[in-house]
Design a protein around this motif. Structure first.
Motif, short mmCIF file in Angstrom:
data_model
loop_
_atom_site.label_atom_id
_atom_site.label_comp_id
_atom_site.label_asym_id
_atom_site.label_seq_id
_atom_site.Cartn_x
_atom_site.Cartn_y
_atom_site.Cartn_z
N CYS A 160 0.85 -1.20 0.00
CA CYS A 160 0.00 0.00 0.00
C CYS A 160 0.88 1.24 0.00
CB CYS A 160 -0.91 0.02 1.23
SG CYS A 160 -2.58 -0.52 0.88
N LEU A 161 0.80 2.02 -1.07
CA LEU A 161 1.51 3.29 -1.15
C LEU A 161 0.61 4.37 -0.55
CD1 LEU A 161 2.74 2.99 -4.87
CD2 LEU A 161 3.84 2.11 -2.78
N LEU A 162 1.06 4.99 0.52
CA LEU A 162 0.26 6.00 1.24
C LEU A 162 0.76 7.38 0.87
CD1 LEU A 162 0.27 4.25 4.75
CD2 LEU A 162 -1.44 4.04 2.93
N VAL A 163 -0.09 8.17 0.21
CA VAL A 163 0.31 9.48 -0.31
C VAL A 163 -0.61 10.55 0.28
CG1 VAL A 163 0.72 10.88 -2.35
CG2 VAL A 163 1.07 8.41 -2.45
N ASP A 164 -0.04 11.44 1.08
CA ASP A 164 -0.82 12.53 1.66
C ASP A 164 -0.76 13.75 0.75
OD1 ASP A 164 -2.44 13.77 3.49
OD2 ASP A 164 -0.96 13.88 5.09
N GLU A 165 -1.75 14.62 0.90
CA GLU A 165 -1.86 15.86 0.12
C GLU A 165 -1.79 15.60 -1.39
OE1 GLU A 165 0.98 18.71 1.71
OE2 GLU A 165 -0.50 19.27 3.22
N ILE A 166 -2.53 14.59 -1.80
CA ILE A 166 -2.48 14.20 -3.20
C ILE A 166 -3.12 15.24 -4.11
CG2 ILE A 166 -4.66 12.91 -3.35
CD1 ILE A 166 -2.90 10.68 -4.80
N HIS A 167 -3.84 16.20 -3.52
CA HIS A 167 -4.41 17.29 -4.33
C HIS A 167 -3.32 18.16 -4.95
CE1 HIS A 167 -3.98 18.83 -0.19
NE2 HIS A 167 -3.61 19.94 -0.78
N LYS A 168 -2.07 18.01 -4.51
CA LYS A 168 -0.98 18.82 -5.03
C LYS A 168 -0.29 18.21 -6.24
CE LYS A 168 0.11 21.12 -0.64
NZ LYS A 168 1.16 21.37 0.38
N ILE A 169 -0.86 17.12 -6.77
CA ILE A 169 -0.25 16.51 -7.96
C ILE A 169 -0.32 17.47 -9.14
CG2 ILE A 169 -0.72 14.13 -7.28
CD1 ILE A 169 -3.10 14.18 -9.22
N THR A 170 0.64 17.32 -10.05
CA THR A 170 0.71 18.16 -11.25
C THR A 170 0.84 17.26 -12.48
OG1 THR A 170 3.13 18.32 -11.23
CG2 THR A 170 1.90 19.91 -9.88
N GLU A 171 0.98 17.88 -13.63
CA GLU A 171 1.17 17.11 -14.86
C GLU A 171 2.44 16.27 -14.79
OE1 GLU A 171 1.12 19.83 -18.09
OE2 GLU A 171 -1.03 20.26 -17.93
N LEU A 172 3.39 16.67 -13.96
CA LEU A 172 4.63 15.91 -13.81
C LEU A 172 4.35 14.49 -13.32
CD1 LEU A 172 7.80 15.99 -13.70
CD2 LEU A 172 7.57 16.72 -11.32
N HIS A 173 3.29 14.32 -12.54
CA HIS A 173 2.97 13.02 -11.97
C HIS A 173 2.14 12.14 -12.90
CE1 HIS A 173 3.64 15.73 -8.49
NE2 HIS A 173 4.23 14.68 -7.96
N GLU A 174 1.68 12.69 -14.01
CA GLU A 174 0.72 11.98 -14.86
C GLU A 174 1.20 10.62 -15.35
OE1 GLU A 174 -1.65 12.60 -19.10
OE2 GLU A 174 -0.78 14.32 -18.06
N PRO A 175 2.39 10.52 -15.98
CA PRO A 175 2.79 9.20 -16.50
C PRO A 175 2.91 8.14 -15.41
CG PRO A 175 4.16 10.95 -17.41
CD PRO A 175 3.39 11.56 -16.29
N ASN A 176 3.46 8.52 -14.27
CA ASN A 176 3.66 7.56 -13.19
C ASN A 176 2.34 7.10 -12.60
OD1 ASN A 176 5.32 5.99 -11.51
ND2 ASN A 176 5.26 7.52 -9.89
N LEU A 177 1.42 8.03 -12.36
CA LEU A 177 0.11 7.65 -11.82
C LEU A 177 -0.65 6.74 -12.77
CD1 LEU A 177 -1.04 11.01 -10.19
CD2 LEU A 177 -0.70 8.83 -9.00
#
Length: 462
Positions: free
Chosen positions: A186-203
């Motif tokens: 389980c990958l636990l990621v807080d404040e995920i509302h701060k994602i940007t286009e930089l995170h798109e390919p990985n997500l």
């Protein structure tokens, strides 16, 4: 069916009073509302925990069946103060070191920026002895072996330059032995509302899960987190995986207070528990942040009386709790909301308890006035931008049917009352003496209701 067992996550613990008298040190700790790294006790959220348990079991079953366990991104979203961070920490506390539970791994947004960073974090968590980066060299001549020691080897060209090789999810099965995947991750990621286009390919890679591994991402963020993720995933997020966090039920507030009394060895009877828990549930509306600060006010009084609950002044408790609540309201009111305070109050006063986003936008447009201070949209903001800002600050939240509502009704009342007082002052009308607005927005439950037995009380593990 093969897989990992998840029983035992919700075992009830017997709570008993100790013989040593009140724990004055712990009472003082509980009296400080700023010590919020962990809540004094964790209550509620059982449905959310069970849902994550279900997702993890499904991912594990798919993995063992040789199928791709895709779609395993879950988002918990809410206004500030709902306990999102506490929930993620509770997952880690439940699972850490327990081979019968999922393997928790905290990821920061920087770890989530690329597949290479995420896979390196996974390797370091699941196989610490193999955490040495996977390097490669290249140049005009010569060769050298490179890889993760004992896992991956290869021969590549040599040059004076060395860089970390790109590691991808599809390599994880080769890079980590099968025993690392005896339970889901389980990958636990807080404040995920701060994602940007930089995170798109990985997500997208995590979501599609072509790695075939039992990896589940649990994100927590503000109310618009699911919208941001769906823009990245175009929109592929499973509707069931978008989970809002709301208020605590009265019995959960009661369980919280009871556990705090027991942990601090405070002597109490059933009538005292019902009275104080009922008042806290009613005045806080079950909002977790306010429950925390109201119990802090109570324990501040217990600190003064050296743990004697019978000597506590209920009026002093409510006065201090009101100060804490009002402080939280000021924290929710940004500079943009403050400068558009009259507009904000008018919009909140007119909108029903639940409404469509279009209704909110139409009301903002109709009420906004470019020529009147306090009624103007903040500089550079459109009506949609301002509505997004109200959601971001926790004034509004989207429910599971994508309807807007105010998750903290007393915050709504406070903003409206502030706007009314300001407008009266601008109009030259006399205003009432300054009082705590929380007195107007939260009334305690009647003693008759508070003393009524609730049947079998649910017990929650911290």
């Amino acid at each position: 069916m093969p897989g990992f067992p998840l029983s035992g996550l919700f075992k009830k613990k017997a709570l008993a009073l100790g013989p040593a008298g009140p724990d004055l040190e712990l009472i003082k700790q509980y009296s400080d509302p700023q010590q919020r790294r962990y809540p004094p006790v964790f209550v509620g959220r059982q449905a959310e925990i069970e849902f994550v348990e279900h997702i993890c079991r499904a991912a594990d079953d798919y993995y063992r069946a040789g199928k791709e366990p895709s779609g395993n991104i879950v988002v918990f979203s809410s206004a500030p103060g709902a306990g999102k961070t506490a929930l993620l920490r509770h997952f880690k506390e439940l699972w850490q070191g327990n081979s019968d539970c999922p393997q928790p791994l905290n990821l920061g947004l920087d770890d989530l920026a690329s597949a290479e960073e995420t896979t390196q974090a996974i390797i370091e968590a699941l196989a610490p002895r193999k955490k040495k980066p996977w390097f490669r060299r290249f140049g005009l001549g010569g060769s050298v072996s490179a890889g993760v020691p004992g896992v991956v080897k290869g021969t590549v060209s040599v040059s004076p330059q060395t860089e970390k090789a790109k590691t991808k999810y599809r390599n994880l099965k080769q890079m980590l032995p099968e025993q690392c995947w005896r339970r889901p991750l389980c990958l636990l990621v807080d404040e995920i509302h701060k994602i940007t286009e930089l995170h798109e390919p990985n997500l997208l890679n995590i979501h599609l899960a072509d790695h075939g591994l039992p990896i589940v991402l649990i994100g927590a963020g503000l109310s618009h987190s699911a919208d941001k993720l769906e823009r990245v995933l175009s929109p592929r997020l499973n509707p069931e995986n978008k989970r809002g966090l709301g208020t605590l039920a009265p019995e959960e507030v009661r369980s919280c207070l009871k556990q705090m009394f027991v942990k601090c060895r405070v002597d109490f009877n059933a009538e005292q528990l019902e009275r104080y828990a009922g008042d806290i549930a009613a005045r806080t509306e079950g909002w977790p942040q306010h429950v925390r600060t109201h119990t802090a006010a109570l324990f501040r009084e217990l600190d003064r009386t050296r743990g004697d609950l019978g000597a506590v002044s209920p009026a002093a408790v409510e006065k201090q709790a009101g100060i804490y609540r009002e402080k939280s309201y000021f924290e929710r009111r940004s500079g943009e909301i403050r400068r558009a305070g009259l507009l904000t109050g008018a919009v909140l006063k007119e909108l029903p308890a639940q409404c469509h986003e279009v209704e909110a936008l139409e009301t903002i447009n109709r009420k906004a006035d470019l020529n009147k201070k306090g009624w103007q949209l903040p500089p550079g903001m459109t009506d949609a931008d301002f509505l997004d800002h109200l959601i971001y600050r926790g004034v509004f939240q989207l429910d599971k049917n994508d309807r807007l509502y105010c998750p903290i009704p007393s915050l709504r009342s406070w903003l409206v009352a502030e706007a009314d007082q300001l407008q009266a002052k601008l109009d030259g009308k006399p205003t009432a003496a300054t009082v705590s607005l929380t007195e107007k927005t939260a009334k305690p439950a009647s003693r008759a209701v508070n003393r009524k037995k609730s049947g079998r009380e649910r017990s929650f593990e911290r």
